[in-house]
Design a protein around this motif. Structure first.
Motif, mmCIF file in Angstrom:
data_model
loop_
_atom_site.group_PDB
_atom_site.id
_atom_site.type_symbol
_atom_site.label_atom_id
_atom_site.label_comp_id
_atom_site.label_asym_id
_atom_site.label_seq_id
_atom_site.Cartn_x
_atom_site.Cartn_y
_atom_site.Cartn_z
ATOM 1 N N GLU A 6 1.512 22.710 34.001
ATOM 2 C CA GLU A 6 1.753 22.686 32.556
ATOM 3 C C GLU A 6 3.137 23.210 32.187
ATOM 4 O OE1 GLU A 6 -0.470 21.231 30.697
ATOM 5 O OE2 GLU A 6 -1.765 20.983 32.452
ATOM 6 N N SER A 7 4.000 23.379 33.140
ATOM 7 C CA SER A 7 5.332 23.924 32.884
ATOM 8 C C SER A 7 6.252 22.876 32.294
ATOM 9 C CB SER A 7 5.931 24.455 34.180
ATOM 10 O OG SER A 7 6.179 23.369 35.076
ATOM 11 N N LEU A 8 7.397 23.349 31.761
ATOM 12 C CA LEU A 8 8.402 22.423 31.254
ATOM 13 C C LEU A 8 8.930 21.522 32.359
ATOM 14 C CD1 LEU A 8 10.487 24.655 28.799
ATOM 15 C CD2 LEU A 8 9.117 22.650 28.209
ATOM 16 N N ARG B 12 1.277 12.845 26.305
ATOM 17 C CA ARG B 12 1.083 14.170 26.905
ATOM 18 C C ARG B 12 2.394 14.951 26.949
ATOM 19 N NH1 ARG B 12 -1.259 13.063 32.590
ATOM 20 N NH2 ARG B 12 -0.747 15.298 32.832
ATOM 21 N N VAL B 13 3.492 14.270 27.260
ATOM 22 C CA VAL B 13 4.794 14.941 27.311
ATOM 23 C C VAL B 13 5.175 15.454 25.927
ATOM 24 C CG1 VAL B 13 7.259 14.611 27.706
ATOM 25 C CG2 VAL B 13 5.617 13.649 29.310
ATOM 26 N N LEU B 14 5.029 14.633 24.905
ATOM 27 C CA LEU B 14 5.397 15.054 23.563
ATOM 28 C C LEU B 14 4.538 16.223 23.111
ATOM 29 C CD1 LEU B 14 7.022 14.742 20.983
ATOM 30 C CD2 LEU B 14 5.391 12.979 20.239
ATOM 31 N N GLU C 9 12.243 20.963 17.239
ATOM 32 C CA GLU C 9 13.673 20.702 17.116
ATOM 33 C C GLU C 9 14.445 20.828 18.424
ATOM 34 O OE1 GLU C 9 15.182 23.167 13.999
ATOM 35 O OE2 GLU C 9 14.289 21.923 12.422
ATOM 36 N N ASP C 10 13.786 21.114 19.512
ATOM 37 C CA ASP C 10 14.478 21.178 20.794
ATOM 38 C C ASP C 10 14.849 19.775 21.251
ATOM 39 O OD1 ASP C 10 14.856 23.262 23.235
ATOM 40 O OD2 ASP C 10 14.365 21.272 24.000
ATOM 41 N N LEU D 50 5.977 19.975 22.212
ATOM 42 C CA LEU D 50 5.742 20.567 20.890
ATOM 43 C C LEU D 50 5.079 21.928 21.020
ATOM 44 C CD1 LEU D 50 4.523 17.415 18.912
ATOM 45 C CD2 LEU D 50 6.610 18.725 18.466
ATOM 46 N N ASP D 51 4.175 22.045 21.965
ATOM 47 C CA ASP D 51 3.450 23.303 22.151
ATOM 48 C C ASP D 51 4.336 24.389 22.758
ATOM 49 O OD1 ASP D 51 1.030 24.924 22.198
ATOM 50 O OD2 ASP D 51 1.105 24.665 24.377
#
Length: 1003
Positions: free
Chosen positions: A643-645, A673-675, A685-686, A679-680
């Motif tokens: 679940e990491s970036l 899933r990526v979006l 705004e990143d 967001l989470d």
């Protein structure tokens, strides 16, 4: 004629004059001839280069065989060719010239002292250092064509022709200083001149081909100086790396006075356009020096009315529309003449021995003779040292008869330098850990003082010591030095050019300990030069300077975190700059090095694999990148990082792989899933979240969800414009995506308006041939096509296909996309043969790359069916379209716009075949599905086209009332959405049955 002086033509018996000149002084001879012809003289040329075995008096006597008078252009070159001694000349001049002094005249174009017997010429005048008007006045007085009682004149021979040799071309940049010791090559220089001057506009490209050290660059430089008067612009660029070539060409923009900003891409585009148009100068020469990888820079070779001169070791240039001229080693007499000019103390026999020993290789002769001239060692002693050396390093064998190598010969020179200016050798050793070729001195200056080898710290901080070291290296031809251009590079520090042979020889002679010390210093310098933001186009020139030196510096084998970050930044730069092939080569080399250093399971390998996948995906290797990304996700899951970036970034890559493979629903699940994950974890705004939203829109568009894609792209575009600068590449990408959505929804004028403006910014910021620019221009061309401007769209697509094939190759995804669109435009123009050839090629390549069941393979087959129908092969078209409808339904479902488009075409095929009931049934079903499709809607051009087709089929069934109603609804919708004069509306009103072209979309 203007002015008060009287100019008289020469007497009939003296109307002929022959100009005798050394090849080095050709520009003077051409100018003199141009001036004299203005006074009625008939001028011919005689290039002075008598064979060394011909006695000088005999060679001079041969001049008397010509008719009329003889004008000799005197210079050090005229007297020293051979070279000949002053004593020889004095004897020959007294014997031959003095008795015929009335036939001879001479002009001096040199500051060097002439032999004392030069007075034997009937008249001599000095032209060196004068202005053009005074030089002409002296010239015509000398030859007796000027009857002047009034010494003041404003104009002599009227309109100017050849440029006065003391004047440089209007634009002159990067050209090495003229080699005052240049010898021979007369035939080669004439061949270059003849090939370039005789070429058709756009075809004036010559490549000088030869091995290292043979003198290709020196020949190019001599041609540039000798024929400078033929040009208004002369620009010399190092072309050993694509990045440095792009930078060098971009720097020509301000020199040409082009109105551009400071953006890298804008300058590059403006230069290419200016050279191609010949505006502001038609007579230009661009020299690309050291272009050994034609496949990476061919698209950057300027075209237009001017000339291009390339130097290279790579014979593959033969396949790139250039004329190859081989540059051999010196002929023996040239070698002897060169050695004696380089080292006057060496006699003819010793010069011959040295040339034989060194195999007539110009670079070796230049370096060796230079220091032998200052040494007490004799040539025989030097040759004996080479013969007696039992530890010969592997290198270039410079003579078949002697067991010597260039490294062995060069080591003697290094020892000599070490005795006189030891810091010069240390500087050379440092340079050897940059790549051979161009080394920006600024990169040397970036090395922190505490990281420099101790013996170099003082050198870097002391300009006097620096100049002493570099001057000595230049003196012995070990390096070439280009000073900075003060106007265009206010912060630059010049460029050192290190020959590949020198580079290899210096490195091979160092101990492992010294290699590590020097390479570590260079790595620190490269890291310090890292701008840190590879997405900013203003930083691309900096990265272009860094990338070539990663290998030679040992950066790929470094364990330092900062160097790893530098490599990631360079890879990112190569990706966003569209340099995919170079990026793949770099990432593969880094993978090999890091696998050896850290092992397959190290976290660094995961990040590197992501970059590798991105590069491969850009060239269409989707199956391979899917395997890479699934492997990375499995590893991250096992490590508890699912679940990491980092995992989200890999999943985003997998979604792109799935899109490329045509598995759109799987891609949608991954994109969502990526979006959601971004967001989470990092918020709306990143920039990574914005990328995820943009990629979601791409997936929705491929699924035919045009309205939803439009909403996502509008949101992303607004956010990027607010959070990033308007000229940011991501913002520009969003503009193209949004304009594409508008076009796919039938909002053609809105799409065209947005895309036209965006294309101009793309070209200025990223460059005319950047892949993102090409994609933007493709969308604009299709906007023009949908707006009814078919001829303009045709021309743009033709240009785009030529450019994309040069930049990315014939098999890249973008090339296939453009080729597909160009093929259906060709068909619409009636050029069926070319449309068929190109269409069959795209079908074949899609089938090979993606398989027979991919939507793009099926879609291009449907386009091919339209070509068959237009060619009268109606049964074949019908059968093929029946297959395509079935297969596209299986691939994307019954309601996808692509499937509806094929159904529209198939209903026409059935109608033509006489199966009107089946055609009407299919048309009715297609019109209903299109109207109910949430991505299209009832007013979409495809929906309305389906109604037009239905009206035709109903009319054939004599169901006129329903046909009229369908036609009325279609026309009303077309007028409302596109206007009454739009090409689609006009065609519908004329009851021309519509068709649909499949267009591959960006994945």
């Amino acid at each position: 004629m203007q002015g008060s002086a009287q100019v008289t033509a020469p007497r009939a018996e003296e109307q002929r004059i022959t100009i005798s000149h050394a090849g080095y002084n050709r520009a003077w001879a051409v100018w003199i001839a141009d001036r004299l012809e203005g006074y009625g003289w008939q001028v011919s040329f005689q290039r002075w280069d008598p064979p060394i075995e011909t006695p000088l008096a005999e060679a001079l006597s041969d001049l008397l065989l010509v008719e009329g008078r003889i004008l000799v252009v005197l210079s050090d070159w005229y007297f020293k060719l051979g070279p000949r001694t002053d004593q020889e000349w004095n004897e020959a001049l007294r014997t031959v010239v003095a008795p015929h002094s009335r036939r001879f005249a001479a002009v001096s174009v040199s500051t060097s002292p002439m032999p004392t017997a030069s007075a034997a010429f009937g008249g001599t005048t000095e032209l060196w250092g004068l202005g053009a008007r005074e030089a002409e006045r002296r010239l015509v007085r000398l030859v007796g064509a000027f009857d002047a009682h009034d010494p003041s004149l404003d104009t002599l021979a009227g309109v100017r022709g050849a440029r006065f040799p003391m004047e440089l071309p209007r634009v002159w940049g990067g050209v090495p200083r003229r080699n005052a010791r240049f010898t021979g090559r007369e035939r080669l220089l004439q061949e270059i001149h003849d090939q370039l001057q005789g070429a058709e506009p756009g075809a004036g490209v010559v490549t000088l081909l030869g091995l290292s050290g043979v003198g290709k660059t020196q020949a190019a430089a001599e041609y540039t100086h000798r024929f400078a008067s033929s040009y208004d612009v002369v620009w010399w660029v190092a072309a050993d790396q694509r990045g440095t070539l792009r930078q060098g060409l971009a720097e020509l923009a301000p020199a040409l006075g082009l109105s551009t900003g400071h953006e890298y891409g804008e300058r590059l585009r403006a230069v290419g356009d200016a050279l191609r148009r010949g505006d502001p100068h038609v007579r230009w020469l661009v020299v690309l020096d050291g272009a050994d990888r034609p496949e990476t820079i061919d698209d950057l070779v300027p075209s237009g009315p001017g000339h291009v001169l390339i130097t290279s070791q790579n014979r593959d240039w033969d396949a790139y529309n250039t004329h190859l001229l081989s540059v051999p080693v010196y002929q023996r007499e040239e070698s002897v003449a060169f050695v004696r000019r380089r080292a006057p103390r060496i006699g003819r026999s010793d010069a011959d021995l040295l040339a034989e020993t060194l195999g007539d290789l110009p670079l070796a002769l230049d370096q060796t003779a230079g220091w032998l001239n200052d040494s007490t060692m004799t040539v025989q002693e030097y040759v004996a040292m080479l013969r007696d050396d039992q530890d010969i390093e592997v290198g270039l064998r410079v003579a078949a008869d002697f067991d010597t190598s260039y490294p062995t010969a060069f080591s003697i020179l290094l020892n000599r330098l070490r005795e006189t200016v030891p810091e010069a050798v240390e500087l050379l050793r440092l340079c050897a850990f940059f790549a051979p070729g161009a080394i920006p001195v600024q990169l040397l200056r970036e090395i922190p003082a505490e990281r420099l080898p101790e013996q170099l710290v003082g050198l870097m901080s002391d300009p006097l010591r620096w100049n002493a070291a570099t001057n000595r290296l230049v003196q012995y031809s070990v390096i070439q030095w280009d000073p900075p251009n003060a106007e265009d590079e206010p912060h630059a520090a010049g460029t050192i050019h290190l020959h590949r042979m020198v580079h290899q020889t210096v490195r091979s002679g160092m101990s492992e300990t010294d290699r590590e010390i020097f390479s570590r210093a260079v790595r620190h310098g490269l890291s310090a030069a890292d701008p840190g933001t590879p997405t900013d186009t203003r930083n691309w020139p900096a990265y272009a300077r860094i990338v070539p030196h990663l290998d030679s510096s040992g950066a790929l084998h470094s364990r330092h975190t900062r160097v790893h970050r530098l490599i990631y930044h360079c890879l990112h730069y190569l990706y966003v700059a569209g340099e995919y092939t170079a990026g793949i080569h770099l990432v593969e080399r880094a993978e090999r090095a890091w696998r050896e250093l850290f092992g397959e399971e190290h976290p660094l390998m995961s990040d590197l694999a992501s970059y590798h996948a991105s590069m491969l995906r850009a060239v269409g290797e989707y199956a391979r990148t899917e395997r890479i990304n699934r492997g990375l996700l499995a590893r991250m899951a096992a490590e508890g990082r699912a679940e990491s970036l980092g995992a989200l970034r890999v999943l985003e890559g997998l979604a792109a792989d799935l899109r490329g493979l045509g598995r759109y629903q799987e891609a949608l699940d991954a994109s969502e899933r990526v979006l959601a994950g971004n967001l989470d974890l990092i918020g709306e705004e990143d920039f990574r979240t914005l990328n995820a939203r943009s990629n979601l829109a791409v997936t929705l568009r491929l699924l035919g969800e045009y309205r939803t894609a439009l909403a996502e792209d509008r949101r992303t575009l607004q956010a990027r414009r607010e959070l990033m600068r308007a000229r940011n590449s991501a913002t520009l990408s969003s503009e193209t995506a949004y304009a594409l959505d508008l076009r796919l929804l039938g909002r053609y004028s809105e799409a065209q308006s947005l895309q036209e403006q965006s294309v101009e910014v793309h070209r200025a910021v990223l460059g005319v041939d950047h892949p993102q620019t090409l994609s933007a221009e493709l969308n604009l061309a299709l906007c023009l096509l949908r707006a009814g401007e078919r001829p303009l769209a045709h021309d743009r697509l033709a240009d785009l296909l030529e450019r994309v094939e040069r930049v990315l190759g014939e098999r890249s995804p973008l090339t296939q996309q453009i080729a597909t669109c160009y093929s259906f435009v060709l068909r619409a123009h009636g050029r069926l043969d070319l449309a068929r050839t190109l269409g069959e090629r795209t079908v074949r390549q899609y089938r090979q790359a993606l398989g027979p069941d991919h939507p793009y393979t099926i879609g291009t087959l449907a386009n091919h069916a339209l070509v068959l129908r237009a060619a009268g092969e109606r049964e074949e078209a019908l059968d093929l379209n029946e297959q395509c409808l079935t297969r596209m339904t299986e691939a994307v479902g019954p309601n996808h716009p692509w499937r509806l488009g094929i159904a529209l075409n198939l209903s026409a095929d059935r109608n033509i075949a006489g199966d009107v009931e089946s055609a009407a049934e299919l048309s009715r079903d297609t019109a209903r599905r299109a109207a109910n499709n949430r991505g299209l809607g009832r007013e979409h051009p495809l929906t309305l086209s389906c109604k037009v087709a239905l009206a035709t089929d109903l009319r054939n069934l004599r169901q006129r009332a329903e046909a009229d109603k369908a036609e009325e609804d279609a026309l009303s919708g077309l007028i409302s959405t596109l206007g009454s004069q739009h090409v689609h509306t006009v065609s519908a009103r004329a009851r021309v049955r519509p068709f649909w072209d499949f267009e591959p979309l960006i994945t």
